[in-house]
Write a protein that holds these residues in place. Structure first.
Motif, mmCIF file in Angstrom:
data_model
loop_
_atom_site.group_PDB
_atom_site.id
_atom_site.type_symbol
_atom_site.label_atom_id
_atom_site.label_comp_id
_atom_site.label_asym_id
_atom_site.label_seq_id
_atom_site.Cartn_x
_atom_site.Cartn_y
_atom_site.Cartn_z
ATOM 1 N N ALA A 118 21.962 -47.386 -26.528
ATOM 2 C CA ALA A 118 22.687 -48.657 -26.375
ATOM 3 C C ALA A 118 21.737 -49.767 -25.925
ATOM 4 O O ALA A 118 21.836 -50.911 -26.378
ATOM 5 C CB ALA A 118 23.834 -48.482 -25.388
ATOM 6 N N GLU A 119 20.772 -49.433 -25.061
ATOM 7 C CA GLU A 119 19.823 -50.444 -24.578
ATOM 8 C C GLU A 119 18.841 -50.881 -25.662
ATOM 9 O O GLU A 119 18.332 -51.997 -25.627
ATOM 10 C CB GLU A 119 19.062 -49.895 -23.360
ATOM 11 N N LEU A 120 18.569 -49.977 -26.603
ATOM 12 C CA LEU A 120 17.620 -50.317 -27.683
ATOM 13 C C LEU A 120 18.283 -51.152 -28.767
ATOM 14 O O LEU A 120 17.607 -51.802 -29.558
ATOM 15 C CB LEU A 120 17.085 -49.032 -28.329
ATOM 16 N N LYS A 121 19.596 -51.110 -28.784
ATOM 17 C CA LYS A 121 20.354 -51.759 -29.857
ATOM 18 C C LYS A 121 19.974 -53.230 -29.998
ATOM 19 O O LYS A 121 19.932 -53.960 -29.019
ATOM 20 C CB LYS A 121 21.850 -51.622 -29.566
ATOM 21 N N GLY A 122 19.697 -53.627 -31.235
ATOM 22 C CA GLY A 122 19.342 -55.017 -31.506
ATOM 23 C C GLY A 122 17.843 -55.277 -31.392
ATOM 24 O O GLY A 122 17.322 -56.204 -31.984
ATOM 25 N N ARG A 123 17.131 -54.432 -30.627
ATOM 26 C CA ARG A 123 15.685 -54.648 -30.452
ATOM 27 C C ARG A 123 14.893 -53.769 -31.404
ATOM 28 O O ARG A 123 13.786 -54.109 -31.810
ATOM 29 C CB ARG A 123 15.286 -54.341 -29.015
ATOM 30 N N VAL A 124 15.455 -52.594 -31.697
ATOM 31 C CA VAL A 124 14.786 -51.634 -32.563
ATOM 32 C C VAL A 124 15.797 -51.242 -33.646
ATOM 33 O O VAL A 124 16.987 -51.185 -33.364
ATOM 34 C CB VAL A 124 14.379 -50.379 -31.742
ATOM 35 N N THR A 125 15.310 -51.022 -34.841
ATOM 36 C CA THR A 125 16.195 -50.523 -35.894
ATOM 37 C C THR A 125 16.345 -49.022 -35.696
ATOM 38 O O THR A 125 15.343 -48.315 -35.530
ATOM 39 C CB THR A 125 15.587 -50.825 -37.278
ATOM 40 N N LEU A 126 17.583 -48.562 -35.670
ATOM 41 C CA LEU A 126 17.817 -47.152 -35.362
ATOM 42 C C LEU A 126 18.560 -46.466 -36.496
ATOM 43 O O LEU A 126 19.527 -47.012 -37.024
ATOM 44 C CB LEU A 126 18.668 -47.032 -34.087
ATOM 45 N N LEU B 266 13.223 -46.520 -35.356
ATOM 46 C CA LEU B 266 13.298 -45.270 -34.604
ATOM 47 C C LEU B 266 14.345 -44.380 -35.248
ATOM 48 O O LEU B 266 15.479 -44.804 -35.483
ATOM 49 C CB LEU B 266 13.659 -45.565 -33.142
ATOM 50 N N ILE B 267 13.928 -43.160 -35.529
ATOM 51 C CA ILE B 267 14.785 -42.228 -36.242
ATOM 52 C C ILE B 267 15.112 -41.057 -35.333
ATOM 53 O O ILE B 267 14.219 -40.464 -34.729
ATOM 54 C CB ILE B 267 14.065 -41.788 -37.531
ATOM 55 N N LEU B 268 16.402 -40.788 -35.212
ATOM 56 C CA LEU B 268 16.825 -39.733 -34.296
ATOM 57 C C LEU B 268 17.631 -38.697 -35.066
ATOM 58 O O LEU B 268 18.638 -39.029 -35.690
ATOM 59 C CB LEU B 268 17.681 -40.323 -33.170
ATOM 60 N N ASP B 269 17.161 -37.439 -35.021
ATOM 61 C CA ASP B 269 17.868 -36.376 -35.729
ATOM 62 C C ASP B 269 18.693 -35.580 -34.728
ATOM 63 O O ASP B 269 18.161 -34.782 -33.978
ATOM 64 C CB ASP B 269 16.871 -35.467 -36.458
ATOM 65 N N GLU B 270 19.973 -35.799 -34.742
ATOM 66 C CA GLU B 270 20.909 -35.129 -33.839
ATOM 67 C C GLU B 270 20.380 -35.102 -32.405
ATOM 68 O O GLU B 270 20.197 -34.041 -31.820
ATOM 69 C CB GLU B 270 21.170 -33.698 -34.322
ATOM 70 N N PRO B 271 20.145 -36.281 -31.832
ATOM 71 C CA PRO B 271 19.482 -36.328 -30.519
ATOM 72 C C PRO B 271 20.339 -35.783 -29.389
ATOM 73 O O PRO B 271 19.805 -35.447 -28.341
ATOM 74 C CB PRO B 271 19.219 -37.824 -30.322
ATOM 75 N N THR B 272 21.626 -35.690 -29.592
ATOM 76 C CA THR B 272 22.476 -35.286 -28.469
ATOM 77 C C THR B 272 23.241 -33.999 -28.741
ATOM 78 O O THR B 272 23.997 -33.548 -27.899
ATOM 79 C CB THR B 272 23.506 -36.386 -28.142
ATOM 80 N N SER B 273 23.019 -33.389 -29.917
ATOM 81 C CA SER B 273 23.931 -32.293 -30.287
ATOM 82 C C SER B 273 23.812 -31.087 -29.358
ATOM 83 O O SER B 273 24.791 -30.404 -29.120
ATOM 84 C CB SER B 273 23.713 -31.885 -31.740
ATOM 85 N N GLU C 233 19.552 -53.093 -37.033
ATOM 86 C CA GLU C 233 20.799 -52.375 -37.281
ATOM 87 C C GLU C 233 20.750 -50.967 -36.662
ATOM 88 O O GLU C 233 19.681 -50.369 -36.554
ATOM 89 C CB GLU C 233 20.998 -52.273 -38.795
ATOM 90 N N VAL C 234 21.925 -50.457 -36.277
ATOM 91 C CA VAL C 234 22.020 -49.058 -35.864
ATOM 92 C C VAL C 234 22.858 -48.341 -36.915
ATOM 93 O O VAL C 234 24.061 -48.576 -37.032
ATOM 94 C CB VAL C 234 22.671 -48.892 -34.470
ATOM 95 N N LEU C 235 22.182 -47.509 -37.698
ATOM 96 C CA LEU C 235 22.852 -46.800 -38.787
ATOM 97 C C LEU C 235 23.074 -45.349 -38.383
ATOM 98 O O LEU C 235 22.135 -44.651 -38.009
ATOM 99 C CB LEU C 235 21.985 -46.859 -40.053
ATOM 100 N N GLY C 236 24.321 -44.912 -38.460
ATOM 101 C CA GLY C 236 24.638 -43.515 -38.178
ATOM 102 C C GLY C 236 24.765 -42.745 -39.479
ATOM 103 O O GLY C 236 25.200 -43.286 -40.493
ATOM 104 N N ILE C 237 24.328 -41.489 -39.460
ATOM 105 C CA ILE C 237 24.481 -40.626 -40.635
ATOM 106 C C ILE C 237 25.190 -39.350 -40.193
ATOM 107 O O ILE C 237 24.757 -38.692 -39.247
ATOM 108 C CB ILE C 237 23.111 -40.266 -41.257
#
Ligand code: ADP
Ligand code: MG
Length: 262
Positions: A224-232, A202-209, A71-75
């Motif tokens: 987008a390429e990691l989607k489905g392969r890694v839980t984000l 894989l946990i990303l804290d505001e990776p693009t801000s 899953e790709v979960l946004g917070i």
């Protein structure tokens, strides 16, 4: 000179005792992980999770959240709402002061430190690069990350081309805090570092801000390429970054707001 040194020592001695006490306090609360080996998971459950810094109002509380593999979960949420604290608890860098985090039903503190660090990785808000070559920054003291792994991770993080254009390529020495690269390049090197260990979560804290548009686009492509392969799990503000998420939860005052119908 001896006289004044003695004077200084006697003035500092009480602080040394304090420091000693503090170190003992911290060691007593140190994460003492278990010994279970886990190489993957289907579901991570947070049950009534809370965390307090010192004895003040909890930074996060009563968090119930289920994260499924792939899953790709946004917070999202305003500054100070507890997003980074929640990520640190998820990473096991801080243990919940209430509630529990379960990995397929197993309390995550039961998992050995070695297995845990293979399972999870983080791209922090501020990339923490060191004065070393780019290859070493990506491998980051992990003997099992080979040069080939580091280059592959750089490809995946869309930074390899820019690294190869440098005079010394992957052997290019960075200055303190990664100086020699732009902010967007540092962020992508940090991303490559996280990917080099093939994490499951894989946990990303505001990776693009804080990124320029071009770096933001590349980071978004990587996600987008990691989607489905890694839980984000991604803390993000930019709507373009959030578009890739399967689900977005918002935080306010340390709690997760579950949207209607979820
Ligand atoms: P966000 O990432 O959403 O901006 P944080 O998790 O950083 O929120 O902060 C949540 C709350 O915890 C804030 O009130 C903040 O002041 C407090 N906080 C964060 N880090 C620390 C810390 N290291 N020590 C004490 N309080 C902290
Ligand atoms: Mg934060």
């Amino acid at each position: 000179m001896v006289q004044s040194s003695l004077q200084q020592i006697s003035e500092l001695a009480p602080n040394l005792a304090k420091l000693d006490d503090r170190v003992r306090q911290l060691e007593a609360t140190r994460d003492q992980p278990g010994s279970v080996d886990r190489t993957g998971f289907d579901v991570i459950e947070l049950r009534d999770v809370g965390y307090s810094y010192d004895d003040r109002t909890p930074a996060i509380s009563a968090i119930d959240l289920t994260i499924r593999r792939g899953e790709v979960l946004g917070i999202i949420g305003p500054s100070g709402s507890g997003k980074s604290t929640l990520l640190q608890v998820l990473l096991r860098l801080r243990l919940p002061t209430t509630g529990e985090v379960l990995l397929d039903g197993l309390d995550y503190t039961e998992i050995s430190a070695a297995a845990w660090t293979r399972l999870v990785a983080v791209v922090p808000q501020e990339p923490q690069l060191i004065e070393a070559s780019i290859a070493d920054n990506i491998a980051f003291l992990r003997p099992d990350v080979s040069r080939v792994d580091a280059e592959r991770a750089a490809e995946a993080a869309h930074i390899a081309g820019e690294i190869r254009e440098l005079d010394d390529g992957f052997d290019t020495a960075l200055g303190p805090r990664g100086s020699g690269l732009s902010g967007g390049q540092k962020q992508r090197v940090a991303f490559a570092r996280a990917l080099a260990g093939n994490p499951q979560l894989l946990i990303l804290d505001e990776p693009t801000s804080a990124l320029d548009a071009e770096s933001e686009r590349r980071v978004r492509e990587t996600i987008a390429e990691l989607k489905g392969r890694v839980t984000l799990v991604i803390v993000a503000h930019r709507s373009s970054t959030l578009e890739v998420c399967d689900r977005v939860v918002s935080m306010a005052a340390g709690r997760v707001q579950i949207p209607d119908g979820a």
